[in-house]
Design an enzyme around this catalytic site. Structure first.
Site, PDB file in Angstrom:
ATOM      1  N   ASN A   9       1.293  -0.854   0.195  1.00 27.11           N
ATOM      2  CA  ASN A   9      -0.405   0.217   0.264  1.00 27.11           C
ATOM      3  C   ASN A   9       1.049   1.160  -0.364  1.00 27.11           C
ATOM      4  O   ASN A   9       2.075   1.989   1.159  1.00 27.11           O
ATOM      5  CB  ASN A   9      -0.956   0.482   0.902  1.00 27.11           C
ATOM      6  CG  ASN A   9      -1.474   1.466   1.377  1.00 27.11           C
ATOM      7  OD1 ASN A   9      -1.901   1.890   0.736  1.00 27.11           O
ATOM      8  ND2 ASN A   9      -2.568   1.379   2.936  1.00 27.11           N
ATOM      9  N   LYS A  11      -0.134   4.169   0.185  1.00 32.05           N
ATOM     10  CA  LYS A  11      -0.677   5.528  -0.188  1.00 32.05           C
ATOM     11  C   LYS A  11      -0.971   6.278  -0.972  1.00 32.05           C
ATOM     12  O   LYS A  11      -0.345   6.650  -2.063  1.00 32.05           O
ATOM     13  CB  LYS A  11      -0.532   5.427   1.445  1.00 32.05           C
ATOM     14  CG  LYS A  11      -0.236   4.289   2.695  1.00 32.05           C
ATOM     15  CD  LYS A  11      -0.140   4.682   4.037  1.00 32.05           C
ATOM     16  CE  LYS A  11       0.414   3.541   4.489  1.00 32.05           C
ATOM     17  NZ  LYS A  11       0.230   3.177   6.140  1.00 32.05           N
ATOM     18  N   HIS A  95      -9.441   0.831   4.832  1.00 32.34           N
ATOM     19  CA  HIS A  95      -8.622   1.446   5.938  1.00 32.34           C
ATOM     20  C   HIS A  95      -8.610   2.338   6.471  1.00 32.34           C
ATOM     21  O   HIS A  95      -9.041   2.970   6.751  1.00 32.34           O
ATOM     22  CB  HIS A  95      -7.457   1.777   4.177  1.00 32.34           C
ATOM     23  CG  HIS A  95      -5.660   1.497   5.030  1.00 32.34           C
ATOM     24  ND1 HIS A  95      -5.550   2.817   5.528  1.00 32.34           N
ATOM     25  CD2 HIS A  95      -5.072   0.641   5.195  1.00 32.34           C
ATOM     26  CE1 HIS A  95      -4.172   2.305   6.607  1.00 32.34           C
ATOM     27  NE2 HIS A  95      -3.522   1.506   5.711  1.00 32.34           N
ATOM     28  N   GLU A  97      -6.937   4.753   7.801  1.00 39.19           N
ATOM     29  CA  GLU A  97      -7.027   6.044   7.588  1.00 39.19           C
ATOM     30  C   GLU A  97      -8.251   6.711   6.560  1.00 39.19           C
ATOM     31  O   GLU A  97      -8.322   8.010   6.960  1.00 39.19           O
ATOM     32  CB  GLU A  97      -5.235   6.066   6.785  1.00 39.19           C
ATOM     33  CG  GLU A  97      -4.230   5.730   7.657  1.00 39.19           C
ATOM     34  CD  GLU A  97      -3.233   5.561   6.290  1.00 39.19           C
ATOM     35  OE1 GLU A  97      -3.476   5.535   5.263  1.00 39.19           O
ATOM     36  OE2 GLU A  97      -2.157   5.323   6.833  1.00 39.19           O
ATOM     37  N   GLU A 167      -5.449  -4.945  11.201  1.00 38.20           N
ATOM     38  CA  GLU A 167      -4.672  -3.869  11.238  1.00 38.20           C
ATOM     39  C   GLU A 167      -4.797  -3.059  12.447  1.00 38.20           C
ATOM     40  O   GLU A 167      -5.828  -2.506  12.809  1.00 38.20           O
ATOM     41  CB  GLU A 167      -4.473  -3.157   9.892  1.00 38.20           C
ATOM     42  CG  GLU A 167      -4.038  -3.792   8.494  1.00 38.20           C
ATOM     43  CD  GLU A 167      -3.711  -2.304   7.980  1.00 38.20           C
ATOM     44  OE1 GLU A 167      -2.214  -3.122   7.334  1.00 38.20           O
ATOM     45  OE2 GLU A 167      -4.632  -1.893   7.388  1.00 38.20           O
ATOM     46  N   GLY A 173       2.166   2.584  10.877  1.00 35.36           N
ATOM     47  CA  GLY A 173       3.177   4.038  10.424  1.00 35.36           C
ATOM     48  C   GLY A 173       3.610   3.834  12.180  1.00 35.36           C
ATOM     49  O   GLY A 173       4.157   5.181  11.686  1.00 35.36           O
ATOM     50  N   SER A 208       3.537  -2.095  10.031  1.00 32.14           N
ATOM     51  CA  SER A 208       4.865  -1.544  10.987  1.00 32.14           C
ATOM     52  C   SER A 208       5.349  -3.220  10.200  1.00 32.14           C
ATOM     53  O   SER A 208       6.431  -3.633  10.830  1.00 32.14           O
ATOM     54  CB  SER A 208       5.120  -1.408  12.293  1.00 32.14           C
ATOM     55  OG  SER A 208       4.349  -0.023  12.006  1.00 32.14           O
TER      56      SER A 208
HETATM   57  C1  PEP Z   1      -1.012   0.102   5.787  1.00 25.25           C
HETATM   58  O1  PEP Z   1      -0.914   1.471   5.088  1.00 25.25           O
HETATM   59  O2  PEP Z   1      -1.864  -0.237   5.945  1.00 25.25           O
HETATM   60  C2  PEP Z   1       0.234  -0.399   6.834  1.00 25.25           C
HETATM   61  C3  PEP Z   1       0.048  -1.417   7.275  1.00 25.25           C
HETATM   62  O3  PEP Z   1       1.283   0.807   6.860  1.00 25.25           O
HETATM   63  P1  PEP Z   1       2.650   0.776   7.851  1.00 25.25           P
HETATM   64  O4  PEP Z   1       2.725  -0.877   7.245  1.00 25.25           O
HETATM   65  O5  PEP Z   1       3.667   1.636   7.817  1.00 25.25           O
HETATM   66  O6  PEP Z   1       2.376  -0.155   9.494  1.00 25.25           O
END
Ligand code: PEP
Length: 246
Positions: A9, A11, A95, A97, A167, A173, A208
């Protein structure tokens, strides 16, 4: 057992040059997992073309979001049909976000999920709890409610042919990863909640994930792959995660 799947992803990062450089550095030789790249909308067709040139049947492309609507006066929206027409196979829905920054409710996420499926895409539905919810012991209730919204809108049968990503919001992040055991506990719960369809449904962990922690996560019985944000912007790091998945 579902085939492992690793999803990038990006983003709202990158540009045309980045996408080109990423594919030059990506090396999927010997990777058994399916791999999907989710770029920002404007680069979707470029990434579809680059993925096609790599000639790996394992590599496909997804969108980071999709409209719940089919067509019409919805300025700024992109429909599931359009994504399919551009060569996308997957669409991420829900997601965190989108849920937190854009106020997307579980009901809207369920509509997006159904719209993606209806257009022949594979929805990757994200669920996860905040730190506050985890500390209050509400993790499984939160996940359960997020999943139930899909069942209420689209029925329990709709779990076939989809991907679910766990998640934890506090791990996205932030550099903090759920321990493999914390993630496994929630993945097992999700698998059970999906009923019969759960046996075949890839359950991804996101939060992460990087080359150094991927193998320990993938070693868990119910973790079938990863949804990768930050580390997916580095093709070499992302390659390492794909290799760890199988
Ligand atoms: C994500 O954007 O779904 C995500 C898990 O980001 P990160 O790996 O940066 O934590």
């Amino acid at each position: 057992m579902p085939n492992p799947l690793v999803v990038a992803n990006w983003k709202m990062n990158g540009d045309r040059a980045f996408a080109g450089a990423f594919f030059s550095a990506l090396d999927l030789s010997g990777v058994v997992a399916d791999v999907a790249i989710c770029p920002p909308f404007p680069y979707l067709m470029q990434v579809v073309e680059s993925a096609g040139k790599m000639g790996s049947g394992k590599l496909s492309v997804g969108a980071q979001n999709v409209s719940a609507e089919e067509a019409g006066a919805f300025t700024g929206e992109v429909s599931a049909d359009m994504l399919g027409d551009c060569g996308a196979r997957y669409a991420i829905v829900g997601h965190s976000e989108r849920r937190t920054l854009y106020g997307e409710s579980s009901e809207l996420v369920a509509k997006k999920f159904a719209a993606a499926k209806g257009a022949g895409l594979v929805p990757i539905i994200c669920v996860g709890e905040t730190l506050e919810e985890r500390e209050a012991g509400r993790t499984l209730d939160v996940i359960s409610a997020q999943l139930q919204a899909v069942v209420d809108h689209a029925g329990a049968e709709s779990w076939r042919g989809v991907v679910v990503a766990y998640e934890p919001v506090w791990a996205i992040g932030t550099g903090k990863t759920a321990t493999p055991e914390q993630a496994q506990e929630v993945h097992r719960f999700i698998r059970e909640r999906l009923g019969e369809a759960g046996v075949e449904t890839p359950l991804l962990y996101g939060g992460s994930v990087k080359g150094s922690n991927a193998a320990a996560l993938f070693a868990q019985q119910d973790i079938d792959g990863a949804l990768v944000g930050g580390a997916s912007l580095d093709a070499k790091e992302f390659t390492g995660i794909c290799r760890a998945a199988g």
